[in-house]
Scaffold this active site. Structure first.
Site, short mmCIF file in Angstrom:
data_model
loop_
_atom_site.label_atom_id
_atom_site.label_comp_id
_atom_site.label_asym_id
_atom_site.label_seq_id
_atom_site.Cartn_x
_atom_site.Cartn_y
_atom_site.Cartn_z
N ASP A 1 40.37 25.48 41.33
CA ASP A 1 41.58 25.58 42.16
C ASP A 1 42.83 24.97 41.56
O ASP A 1 43.91 25.05 42.15
CB ASP A 1 41.31 24.97 43.54
CG ASP A 1 40.87 23.49 43.47
OD1 ASP A 1 41.18 22.80 42.49
OD2 ASP A 1 40.23 23.04 44.45
N CYS B 1 40.50 40.24 29.82
CA CYS B 1 39.90 41.57 29.71
C CYS B 1 38.47 41.44 29.19
O CYS B 1 38.23 40.75 28.20
CB CYS B 1 40.73 42.41 28.74
SG CYS B 1 39.92 43.98 28.34
N CYS C 1 38.56 43.46 25.40
CA CYS C 1 39.27 42.93 24.22
C CYS C 1 39.56 41.44 24.33
O CYS C 1 40.05 40.84 23.38
CB CYS C 1 40.55 43.73 23.94
SG CYS C 1 41.86 43.39 25.13
N ASN D 1 35.65 22.69 40.15
CA ASN D 1 36.57 23.48 40.95
C ASN D 1 37.45 24.37 40.07
O ASN D 1 37.79 23.99 38.95
CB ASN D 1 37.46 22.57 41.81
CG ASN D 1 36.63 21.72 42.74
OD1 ASN D 1 35.47 22.03 42.99
ND2 ASN D 1 37.19 20.64 43.25
N CYS E 1 44.01 47.66 26.33
CA CYS E 1 42.90 48.56 25.97
C CYS E 1 42.32 49.29 27.19
O CYS E 1 41.36 50.03 27.05
CB CYS E 1 41.80 47.78 25.26
SG CYS E 1 40.82 46.77 26.39
N GLY F 1 32.50 14.49 46.02
CA GLY F 1 32.59 15.74 46.77
C GLY F 1 31.81 16.89 46.16
O GLY F 1 32.27 18.03 46.20
N GLU G 1 28.40 12.93 52.95
CA GLU G 1 26.98 12.78 53.30
C GLU G 1 26.15 12.52 52.05
O GLU G 1 26.63 12.70 50.93
CB GLU G 1 26.47 14.05 54.02
CG GLU G 1 26.65 15.30 53.19
CD GLU G 1 26.34 16.57 53.97
OE1 GLU G 1 26.66 16.64 55.16
OE2 GLU G 1 25.77 17.49 53.35
N HIS H 1 33.87 25.40 35.47
CA HIS H 1 33.65 26.72 36.07
C HIS H 1 34.89 27.61 35.99
O HIS H 1 35.00 28.59 36.72
CB HIS H 1 33.18 26.57 37.52
CG HIS H 1 31.80 25.98 37.63
ND1 HIS H 1 31.28 25.46 38.79
CD2 HIS H 1 30.82 25.83 36.70
CE1 HIS H 1 30.04 25.01 38.58
NE2 HIS H 1 29.75 25.23 37.31
#
Ligand code: OAD
Length: 247
Positions: free
Chosen positions: A102, A125, A128, A100, A149, A186, A214, A117
């Site tokens: 978040d 940037c 640079c 996540n 830049c 999850g 599930e 992730h």
């Protein structure tokens, strides 16, 4: 509800490693990716979550990330995030590996969090490499540009086709291999290479526990599956764990 094997393994565990996905944040109101209400049912990852799409249309990609930043600014960690943070207080070697972006584990108080992730609160940037916070980014109705830049700024998240951050990945493999108990919480466990961590842990000897509403592709490999919401199950598991460590 928890097997004796799980409780006794937790009791003797040196290292507890927890791998999380979008499902742990669902009870905070953050949409998951797959399933009927998932983000990828409404939005196309090939237009929003890859580098070529960003170069083609940075404004569109930024609209999507600004929307997600707004959603995340208005949510709070839930009982599942807090249970994991509390577990770290009881056991010195609890590490969370999350897919996540978040920031909710950190907001709940977890201090050892590997982010595979990226994190939506960071930006950099593409020319640079300058890191830049949301507060100082200038939008002016288009994609933000680097104040140093004038290159394009992008969110510090991993898009499809990109490599995972090497240090976070290497540390994640190490704690997966060291784990006596490995929780997969999850996640649909379909996005690789992250999804290989539970089986890496199991092959190295961990007791593999899956917590999900599930069954998933991983369930077949799990030693134990707890079907239900992580915000219900993790606090109860913490309670059982607390009672055994205090015995
Ligand atoms: P998914 O949306 O693929 O899976 C979410 C999982 O959470 C599903 O298996 C649900 O059954 C489960 N779930 C939903 N609510 C739950 C709850 N309250 N308690 C427990 N489980 C619950 O999300 P991820 O597996 O995180 O990558 O997806 C992996 C990656 O795919 C993401 O990091 C993202 C996405 O494309 C990138 O953007 C690179």
């Amino acid at each position: 509800m928890f097997s004796e094997k799980l409780i006794s393994t937790l009791r003797g565990a040196e290292h507890i490693t927890v791998f999380t996905g979008a499902g742990i944040s669902a009870e905070s109101g953050v949409p998951t990716f797959r399933g009927d209400d998932g983000l990828w049912k409404k939005f196309k990852p090939e237009e929003l979550a890859n580098f070529d799409a960003f170069i083609r249309n940075p404004k569109l990609v930024w609209e999507w990330y600004r929307y997600r930043k707004q959603v995340l600014a208005n949510v709070k960690p839930n009982a599942g995030h807090y249970a994991l943070a509390d577990m770290e207080q009881l056991h010195k070697n609890v590490v969370v590996i999350t897919q996540n972006i978040d920031n909710l584990h950190q907001r709940a108080g977890s201090t050892k969090v590997y982010e595979l992730h990226g994190n939506i609160n960071r930006n950099y940037c593409i020319d640079c490499g300058l890191s830049i916070t949301d507060e100082v980014m200038s939008w002016l109705g288009r994609a933000p540009l680097c104040p140093s830049c004038h290159g394009l700024i992008r969110p510090d998240v991993v898009w499809f086709g990109e490599l995972l951050p090497v240090d976070q990945w290497n540390k994640s493999i190490a704690v997966a291999e060291a784990a006596d108990v490995f929780f997969s919480v999850g996640t649909s466990a379909v996005v690789y290479p992250a999804a290989s961590l539970p089986t890496i842990a199991k092959n190295a000897g961990a007791y593999l526990l899956e917590i999900n509403t599930e069954r998933t592709d991983l369930s077949w490999h799990a030693d134990e599956i707890l079907l239900g919401k992580s915000g219900d199950i993790l606090p109860r598991l913490l309670q059982s764990y607390q009672s055994v460590v205090h015995q």
